[in-house]
Design a protein around this motif. Structure first.
Motif, PDB file in Angstrom:
ATOM      1  N   VAL A   1       0.869  -1.177   0.000  1.00 57.27           N
ATOM      2  CA  VAL A   1       0.000   0.000   0.000  1.00 57.27           C
ATOM      3  C   VAL A   1       0.906   1.226   0.000  1.00 57.27           C
ATOM      4  CG1 VAL A   1      -1.663   1.349   1.329  1.00 57.27           C
ATOM      5  CG2 VAL A   1      -1.890  -1.139   1.202  1.00 57.27           C
ATOM      6  N   SER A   2       0.693   2.106  -0.950  1.00 57.67           N
ATOM      7  CA  SER A   2       1.486   3.322  -1.039  1.00 57.67           C
ATOM      8  C   SER A   2       0.574   4.469  -1.472  1.00 57.67           C
ATOM      9  CB  SER A   2       2.631   3.143  -2.042  1.00 57.67           C
ATOM     10  OG  SER A   2       3.443   4.296  -2.094  1.00 57.67           O
ATOM     11  N   LEU A   3       0.472   5.511  -0.658  1.00 53.89           N
ATOM     12  CA  LEU A   3      -0.405   6.629  -1.002  1.00 53.89           C
ATOM     13  C   LEU A   3       0.168   7.946  -0.493  1.00 53.89           C
ATOM     14  CD1 LEU A   3      -2.180   7.495   1.783  1.00 53.89           C
ATOM     15  CD2 LEU A   3      -3.158   5.254   1.335  1.00 53.89           C
ATOM     16  N   ARG A   4      -0.364   9.027  -1.050  1.00 50.24           N
ATOM     17  CA  ARG A   4       0.101  10.367  -0.691  1.00 50.24           C
ATOM     18  C   ARG A   4      -1.084  11.210  -0.231  1.00 50.24           C
ATOM     19  NH1 ARG A   4       3.263  12.859  -5.601  1.00 50.24           N
ATOM     20  NH2 ARG A   4       4.585  13.838  -4.050  1.00 50.24           N
ATOM     21  N   ILE A   5      -0.835  12.059   0.742  1.00 49.98           N
ATOM     22  CA  ILE A   5      -1.855  12.982   1.243  1.00 49.98           C
ATOM     23  C   ILE A   5      -1.265  14.386   1.216  1.00 49.98           C
ATOM     24  CG2 ILE A   5      -3.331  13.610   3.188  1.00 49.98           C
ATOM     25  CD1 ILE A   5      -3.208  10.743   4.126  1.00 49.98           C
ATOM     26  N   ALA A   6      -1.956  15.297   0.537  1.00 50.04           N
ATOM     27  CA  ALA A   6      -1.477  16.678   0.484  1.00 50.04           C
ATOM     28  C   ALA A   6      -1.483  17.285   1.885  1.00 50.04           C
ATOM     29  CB  ALA A   6      -2.365  17.501  -0.452  1.00 50.04           C
ATOM     30  N   ARG A   7      -0.465  18.040   2.193  1.00 51.47           N
ATOM     31  CA  ARG A   7      -0.348  18.635   3.527  1.00 51.47           C
ATOM     32  C   ARG A   7      -1.470  19.640   3.752  1.00 51.47           C
ATOM     33  NH1 ARG A   7       4.900  21.924   5.946  1.00 51.47           N
ATOM     34  NH2 ARG A   7       4.103  22.144   8.087  1.00 51.47           N
ATOM     35  N   PRO A   8      -2.269  19.430   4.819  1.00 52.26           N
ATOM     36  CA  PRO A   8      -3.342  20.376   5.129  1.00 52.26           C
ATOM     37  C   PRO A   8      -2.780  21.580   5.891  1.00 52.26           C
ATOM     38  CG  PRO A   8      -3.390  18.553   6.677  1.00 52.26           C
ATOM     39  CD  PRO A   8      -2.286  18.259   5.692  1.00 52.26           C
TER      40      PRO A   8
ATOM     41  N   THR B   1      -7.739   6.736   6.788  1.00 53.27           N
ATOM     42  CA  THR B   1      -8.370   7.887   7.434  1.00 53.27           C
ATOM     43  C   THR B   1      -7.448   8.418   8.521  1.00 53.27           C
ATOM     44  OG1 THR B   1     -10.576   6.961   7.055  1.00 53.27           O
ATOM     45  CG2 THR B   1     -10.389   8.702   8.696  1.00 53.27           C
ATOM     46  N   ILE B   2      -7.301   9.736   8.595  1.00 56.63           N
ATOM     47  CA  ILE B   2      -6.441  10.355   9.601  1.00 56.63           C
ATOM     48  C   ILE B   2      -6.964  11.760   9.899  1.00 56.63           C
ATOM     49  CG2 ILE B   2      -4.806  11.359   7.927  1.00 56.63           C
ATOM     50  CD1 ILE B   2      -2.543  10.547   9.896  1.00 56.63           C
ATOM     51  N   HIS B   3      -6.748  12.219  11.116  1.00 55.42           N
ATOM     52  CA  HIS B   3      -7.131  13.576  11.503  1.00 55.42           C
ATOM     53  C   HIS B   3      -5.884  14.449  11.615  1.00 55.42           C
ATOM     54  CE1 HIS B   3     -10.707  11.311  12.677  1.00 55.42           C
ATOM     55  NE2 HIS B   3     -11.371  12.466  12.695  1.00 55.42           N
ATOM     56  N   ASP B   4      -6.066  15.745  11.373  1.00 52.32           N
ATOM     57  CA  ASP B   4      -4.961  16.666  11.627  1.00 52.32           C
ATOM     58  C   ASP B   4      -5.080  17.175  13.064  1.00 52.32           C
ATOM     59  OD1 ASP B   4      -6.807  18.856  11.651  1.00 52.32           O
ATOM     60  OD2 ASP B   4      -6.634  19.045   9.470  1.00 52.32           O
ATOM     61  N   VAL B   5      -4.086  17.926  13.503  1.00 51.60           N
ATOM     62  CA  VAL B   5      -4.066  18.377  14.900  1.00 51.60           C
ATOM     63  C   VAL B   5      -5.201  19.352  15.190  1.00 51.60           C
ATOM     64  CG1 VAL B   5      -1.597  17.965  15.193  1.00 51.60           C
ATOM     65  CG2 VAL B   5      -2.387  20.192  14.324  1.00 51.60           C
ATOM     66  N   GLY B   6      -5.835  19.879  14.152  1.00 51.64           N
ATOM     67  CA  GLY B   6      -6.979  20.763  14.340  1.00 51.64           C
ATOM     68  C   GLY B   6      -8.295  20.003  14.399  1.00 51.64           C
ATOM     69  N   GLY B   7      -8.241  18.673  14.255  1.00 51.12           N
ATOM     70  CA  GLY B   7      -9.454  17.861  14.347  1.00 51.12           C
ATOM     71  C   GLY B   7     -10.126  17.573  13.022  1.00 51.12           C
ATOM     72  N   GLN B   8      -9.573  18.078  11.905  1.00 54.14           N
ATOM     73  CA  GLN B   8     -10.169  17.837  10.589  1.00 54.14           C
ATOM     74  C   GLN B   8      -9.823  16.429  10.098  1.00 54.14           C
ATOM     75  OE1 GLN B   8     -12.169  20.067   8.996  1.00 54.14           O
ATOM     76  NE2 GLN B   8     -12.540  18.636   7.324  1.00 54.14           N
ATOM     77  N   ARG B   9     -10.822  15.750   9.539  1.00 51.54           N
ATOM     78  CA  ARG B   9     -10.630  14.380   9.068  1.00 51.54           C
ATOM     79  C   ARG B   9     -10.229  14.375   7.594  1.00 51.54           C
ATOM     80  NH1 ARG B   9     -15.240   9.606   9.429  1.00 51.54           N
ATOM     81  NH2 ARG B   9     -14.155   8.058   8.143  1.00 51.54           N
ATOM     82  N   HIS B  10      -9.307  13.467   7.242  1.00 46.98           N
ATOM     83  CA  HIS B  10      -8.847  13.331   5.861  1.00 46.98           C
ATOM     84  C   HIS B  10      -8.906  11.847   5.483  1.00 46.98           C
ATOM     85  CE1 HIS B  10      -7.203  17.463   6.092  1.00 46.98           C
ATOM     86  NE2 HIS B  10      -6.904  17.116   7.337  1.00 46.98           N
ATOM     87  N   THR B  11      -9.455  11.551   4.285  1.00 41.42           N
ATOM     88  CA  THR B  11      -9.641  10.174   3.858  1.00 41.42           C
ATOM     89  C   THR B  11      -9.156   9.973   2.419  1.00 41.42           C
ATOM     90  OG1 THR B  11     -11.564   9.907   5.298  1.00 41.42           O
ATOM     91  CG2 THR B  11     -11.321   8.308   3.518  1.00 41.42           C
ATOM     92  N   VAL B  12      -8.450   8.863   2.203  1.00 44.19           N
ATOM     93  CA  VAL B  12      -8.005   8.481   0.863  1.00 44.19           C
ATOM     94  C   VAL B  12      -8.400   7.023   0.650  1.00 44.19           C
ATOM     95  CG1 VAL B  12      -6.045   8.157  -0.683  1.00 44.19           C
ATOM     96  CG2 VAL B  12      -6.046  10.070   0.942  1.00 44.19           C
ATOM     97  N   SER B  13      -9.044   6.741  -0.489  1.00 43.90           N
ATOM     98  CA  SER B  13      -9.442   5.369  -0.819  1.00 43.90           C
ATOM     99  C   SER B  13      -8.824   4.972  -2.152  1.00 43.90           C
ATOM    100  CB  SER B  13     -10.969   5.240  -0.912  1.00 43.90           C
ATOM    101  OG  SER B  13     -11.565   5.517   0.346  1.00 43.90           O
TER     102      SER B  13
END
Length: 256
Positions: free
Chosen positions: A165-172, A238-250
């Motif tokens: 599994v390899s994925l990227r998440i843009a920095r919020p 699925t992961i949250h940032d330190v501000g509590g915002q949820r981020h999801t990649v499928s």
């Protein structure tokens, strides 16, 4: 399944000899596996070439046939079969339907390794040639013993691979909190595995970044029982940032 020598094996492009000539008369052997590729809707594969995942438990089905494809009952013909799997030895007796069934988990395999599975059916003559003592297979030595008679055989060469599994998440705007990350691998039928951040004693996904280009990188190497044997495995991160915002990649993970 016990080791009979130190060598261990397995590898990543497989060659299967599903049907091999028999030793006596017109009896031959046929070997099928649950790894792939295999026909849609079928549990078994007799493809000339196959692949098996690191850690996958491969099930095998060995039968006797008459060379024309018609199954032959082992009754009075073969009493047991021996599977040589790299440095391991597995014995199986026929079930009520005349099939010799056994399985082997590729826990010690590594990507790029190769393992040959050779199955031989034997007609027993007196005491079996090998006995299991203290977890080890030992040859039953006697000057008066008659060797068991080989009847038919078949072989398959398994090529071992490792999915990733390899994925990227843009920095919020707020950095991600690694401890909140959950990777879910969803197999056919709906069963799922949840994976968390890698820790000592608990393997998990690795999170790196954000890099200079502004992305977080997520990597994970599933075990054989966390992905579908063939086809695709759905996964969601699925992961949250330190501000509590949820981020999801499928996405999907392909397996041969």
């Amino acid at each position: 399944m016990k080791a009979i020598s130190r060598a261990a094996a397995a590898r990543a492009t497989i060659m299967l000899s599903a049907v091999a000539g028999g030793f006596t008369g017109c009896i031959a052997g046929s070997l099928a596996t649950t790894t792939g590729p295999r026909p849609a809707g079928s549990r078994w594969s007799i493809a000339p070439r196959q692949s098996a995942h690191v850690g996958e438990e491969v099930h095998f089905d060995f039968v006797l046939h008459n060379g024309a494809g018609s199954m032959v009952s082992p009754l009075g013909v073969a009493d047991y079969c021996v599977a040589s799997i790299g440095s391991y030895r597995v014995e199986a007796v026929p079930d009520d339907t005349g099939h010799f069934a056994f399985s082997f988990r590729l826990d010690r395999a590594s990507p790029g390794d190769e393992i040959t599975v050779e199955v031989t059916a034997y007609q027993q003559r007196g005491r079996r040639d090998f006995v299991q003592v203290g977890g080890q297979w030992l040859e039953a030595q006697s000057p008066f013993a008659e060797l068991d008679k080989p009847v038919a055989r078949a072989s398959v060469r398994l090529a071992i691979y490792q999915s990733k599994v390899s994925l990227r998440i843009a920095r919020p705007p707020d950095d991600l909190d690694p401890q909140t990350g959950v990777l879910r691998l969803i197999r056919m039928g709906g069963s799922a595995t949840s994976v968390y951040i890698d820790r000592p004693g608990r393997p998990g996904f690795r999170l790196a970044g954000p890099g200079q280009v502004g992305y977080y990188e997520v990597d994970y190497e599933p075990s054989g029982d966390e992905v579908n044997v063939t086809g695709v495995t759905e996964f969601t991160f699925t992961i949250h940032d330190v501000g509590g915002q949820r981020h999801t990649v499928s996405a999907q993970l392909e397996t041969p």
